[in-house]
Every structure is written in C-alpha cells, then in structure tokens.
Design a protein around this motif. Structure first.
Motif, PDB file in Angstrom:
ATOM      1  N   PRO A 208       0.831  -1.205   0.000  1.00  0.00           N
ATOM      2  CA  PRO A 208       0.000   0.000   0.000  1.00  0.00           C
ATOM      3  C   PRO A 208       0.867   1.258   0.000  1.00  0.00           C
ATOM      4  CG  PRO A 208       0.194  -0.825   2.224  1.00  0.00           C
ATOM      5  CD  PRO A 208       0.967  -1.789   1.333  1.00  0.00           C
ATOM      6  N   TYR A 209       0.284   2.367  -0.395  1.00  0.00           N
ATOM      7  CA  TYR A 209       0.997   3.647  -0.323  1.00  0.00           C
ATOM      8  C   TYR A 209       0.833   4.187   1.093  1.00  0.00           C
ATOM      9  CZ  TYR A 209       2.554   8.370  -1.337  1.00  0.00           C
ATOM     10  OH  TYR A 209       3.228   9.563  -1.320  1.00  0.00           O
ATOM     11  N   ASN A 210       1.890   4.052   1.881  1.00  0.00           N
ATOM     12  CA  ASN A 210       1.858   4.391   3.307  1.00  0.00           C
ATOM     13  C   ASN A 210       3.132   5.149   3.683  1.00  0.00           C
ATOM     14  OD1 ASN A 210       1.384   4.480   6.078  1.00  0.00           O
ATOM     15  ND2 ASN A 210       1.788   2.299   6.415  1.00  0.00           N
TER      16      ASN A 210
ATOM     17  N   VAL B 168      -2.736   1.690  -3.759  1.00  0.00           N
ATOM     18  CA  VAL B 168      -1.549   0.874  -4.010  1.00  0.00           C
ATOM     19  C   VAL B 168      -0.312   1.768  -4.095  1.00  0.00           C
ATOM     20  CG1 VAL B 168      -2.841  -0.948  -5.161  1.00  0.00           C
ATOM     21  CG2 VAL B 168      -1.934   0.964  -6.503  1.00  0.00           C
ATOM     22  N   SER B 169       0.853   1.172  -3.964  1.00  0.00           N
ATOM     23  CA  SER B 169       2.106   1.918  -4.014  1.00  0.00           C
ATOM     24  C   SER B 169       2.472   2.262  -5.460  1.00  0.00           C
ATOM     25  CB  SER B 169       3.237   1.096  -3.399  1.00  0.00           C
ATOM     26  OG  SER B 169       3.629   0.069  -4.289  1.00  0.00           O
ATOM     27  N   PRO B 170       3.396   3.205  -5.666  1.00  0.00           N
ATOM     28  CA  PRO B 170       3.832   3.538  -7.026  1.00  0.00           C
ATOM     29  C   PRO B 170       4.461   2.363  -7.771  1.00  0.00           C
ATOM     30  CG  PRO B 170       4.457   5.285  -5.506  1.00  0.00           C
ATOM     31  CD  PRO B 170       3.959   4.139  -4.667  1.00  0.00           C
ATOM     32  N   SER B 171       4.916   1.343  -7.031  1.00  0.00           N
ATOM     33  CA  SER B 171       5.546   0.179  -7.670  1.00  0.00           C
ATOM     34  C   SER B 171       4.543  -0.925  -8.014  1.00  0.00           C
ATOM     35  CB  SER B 171       6.636  -0.388  -6.759  1.00  0.00           C
ATOM     36  OG  SER B 171       6.134  -0.655  -5.462  1.00  0.00           O
ATOM     37  N   PHE B 172       3.256  -0.619  -7.943  1.00  0.00           N
ATOM     38  CA  PHE B 172       2.198  -1.613  -8.175  1.00  0.00           C
ATOM     39  C   PHE B 172       2.364  -2.365  -9.499  1.00  0.00           C
ATOM     40  CE2 PHE B 172      -2.183  -2.366  -9.909  1.00  0.00           C
ATOM     41  CZ  PHE B 172      -2.551  -3.385  -9.037  1.00  0.00           C
ATOM     42  N   ALA B 173       2.699  -1.643 -10.560  1.00  0.00           N
ATOM     43  CA  ALA B 173       2.762  -2.263 -11.891  1.00  0.00           C
ATOM     44  C   ALA B 173       3.776  -3.398 -11.969  1.00  0.00           C
ATOM     45  CB  ALA B 173       3.075  -1.208 -12.949  1.00  0.00           C
TER      46      ALA B 173
ATOM     47  N   LEU C 237      -9.410   0.013  -1.448  1.00  0.00           N
ATOM     48  CA  LEU C 237      -8.781   0.318  -2.729  1.00  0.00           C
ATOM     49  C   LEU C 237      -7.560  -0.545  -3.016  1.00  0.00           C
ATOM     50  CD1 LEU C 237      -9.378   2.299  -5.005  1.00  0.00           C
ATOM     51  CD2 LEU C 237      -7.864   3.955  -3.890  1.00  0.00           C
ATOM     52  N   ARG C 238      -6.742  -0.816  -2.018  1.00  0.00           N
ATOM     53  CA  ARG C 238      -5.514  -1.585  -2.256  1.00  0.00           C
ATOM     54  C   ARG C 238      -5.811  -3.011  -2.708  1.00  0.00           C
ATOM     55  NH1 ARG C 238      -6.039  -0.569   3.265  1.00  0.00           N
ATOM     56  NH2 ARG C 238      -5.948  -2.327   4.724  1.00  0.00           N
ATOM     57  N   CYS C 239      -6.992  -3.508  -2.374  1.00  0.00           N
ATOM     58  CA  CYS C 239      -7.424  -4.818  -2.875  1.00  0.00           C
ATOM     59  C   CYS C 239      -8.182  -4.694  -4.192  1.00  0.00           C
ATOM     60  CB  CYS C 239      -8.310  -5.512  -1.843  1.00  0.00           C
ATOM     61  SG  CYS C 239      -7.433  -6.116  -0.403  1.00  0.00           S
ATOM     62  N   TYR C 240      -9.066  -3.710  -4.269  1.00  0.00           N
ATOM     63  CA  TYR C 240      -9.917  -3.620  -5.454  1.00  0.00           C
ATOM     64  C   TYR C 240      -9.106  -3.347  -6.718  1.00  0.00           C
ATOM     65  CZ  TYR C 240     -14.094  -2.975  -8.199  1.00  0.00           C
ATOM     66  OH  TYR C 240     -15.077  -3.133  -9.149  1.00  0.00           O
ATOM     67  N   ARG C 241      -8.069  -2.517  -6.611  1.00  0.00           N
ATOM     68  CA  ARG C 241      -7.224  -2.265  -7.793  1.00  0.00           C
ATOM     69  C   ARG C 241      -6.544  -3.553  -8.253  1.00  0.00           C
ATOM     70  NH1 ARG C 241      -7.337   2.816  -9.293  1.00  0.00           N
ATOM     71  NH2 ARG C 241      -7.259   4.568  -7.818  1.00  0.00           N
TER      72      ARG C 241
END
Length: 214
Positions: free
Chosen positions: A11-13, A26-31, A56-60
């Motif tokens: 996550p973006y934390n 999600v974090s910027p490194s999600f991709a 959101l971190r799950c739904y994305r």
C-alpha cells in the motif's frame, strides 16, 4: 470448495502508520508487483466467482485478476481487513504503552479500542465461508472461488479453519501479493480444511518481531 486467496500488494503508506480499515491506495511500484501473483491465479485457479475487499488496495488488484480470469468482481465486506480502532493512522511507536503491552500479551484475543480483535475477524470470515460452503452443498458441485483480500483475513482462515495455533502470529509475517490455495469443507456445520502457499509474494519485515521492540 477450492479457495484461492491473494493478499494485496504494497500500500501507499509514506508515514508508516498502522492501517487496517484505512483505505490506502496501491504503491507507485504496483505495476511491477502484481503480475507474478496474477499469473499464478491465471494458471492454477479454476474459479467461477471473484470476491474482493472493498478497500482500494485490494480492489485495484482485483481489477487485474478480473481481466486475467474473466470474472466480474463481487465486493464483500466480510473481506475487510481488521479494524484497528483508535490505532488506525497512528505510528505503532506512538500507541499508548499500556495498550501496546496488552496487545503483545494476547495478539489475537486483544480487542483494539473502538475496533475489533482477530477473534472477531474469525467470526466474520467464518460466517462468510459457511454461507459459500452451504451454497456449494445446495448446488451439488464443488466450487472454485478467489478472494483478493488482506493478511488478517487469510490468517483468520489458517487459524480458525485450518488449525494454525493462535500462538503462531502469522498475521504479522505474510508477504504482499502472496497466493494461497485452500481446500475447504463443512464439518459439523463449521468450515474446515487445509492450505498450500502457491506464490511467496514480496517479503516485508515481520510485524511480530518489530512490536517486540516497542
């Protein structure tokens, strides 16, 4: 029932605060984080339903799974992460000492002020699994289901359904994007089963080890 669980990616934390019910993106490194896990599901999961935590971190991540396995996403409140109550959005080092000590004395039984305990989560998740297993019994066919969810939910299934003891605080050690396959059934009206990790995911520092220093 075959159940595949996928924990969310990082996550973006940026402030490194406690989060459960808090809705982080999600974090910027999600991709770069999600493809290996999604590929495992694409290859292994023979599923007919896809459920996601509404956060959101799950739904994305569920959107990526949906594209890969060609299933619509069903949001399920039962798959929310633990509600940490007054600890939400607070750095663990800033939690009142008496509350931290009470949690360390009973990791899964302690109810966070204004929130839940992990035992509360066991009840919430167990009820949802029971409903799905009863639907399976009624249909007469073994079902395949995917959950995109959180460490607390996955650990709840391993503890309360598969027999991992409460003394083993696995909640604090799960990697991001971990994929687990469960085989579940009803036994005297309660979900029971076993599990296997299919993808080890992205390691993170152990929460249980960190809180020992507080």
């Amino acid at each position: 029932m075959f159940l595949w669980t996928l924990r969310h990616t990082k996550p973006y934390n940026p402030k490194d605060v406690c989060y459960g019910r808090s809705d982080f993106d999600v974090s910027p490194s999600f991709a770069s984080e999600y493809p290996p896990a999604v590929q495992v599901l694409q290859e292994d999961a023979k599923a007919t339903r896809l459920f996601s935590s509404p956060l959101l971190r799950c739904y994305r991540l569920a959107e990526k799974v949906s594209e890969a396995v060609h299933l619509p996403i069903e949001k399920a409140e039962a798959l929310y992460e633990l509600n940490f109550g007054s600890w939400e959005m607070v750095r663990l080092a800033d939690v009142p000492k008496n509350e931290m000590n009470a949690w360390k004395a009973d990791f899964r039984g302690y109810r966070f002020p204004g929130g839940e305990s992990f035992h509360d989560m066991d009840i919430r998740v167990g009820k949802f699994l029971t409903e799905l297993l009863l639907e399976e019994e009624k249909s007469g066919e073994e079902s395949g289901i995917i959950f995109v969810t959180h460490a607390g939910v996955i650990a709840s299934i391993e503890h309360s359904v598969c027999g991992v003891p409460d003394s083993d605080f696995i909640e604090g050690a799960f990697p991001y994007a971990m994929v687990t396959r469960f085989r579940l059934h009803l036994e005297n009206g309660k979900p029971r089963g076993n599990f296997e990790t299919l993808y080890g995911g992205i390691a993170q520092n152990s929460l249980a080890e960190y809180v020992k220093t507080l």
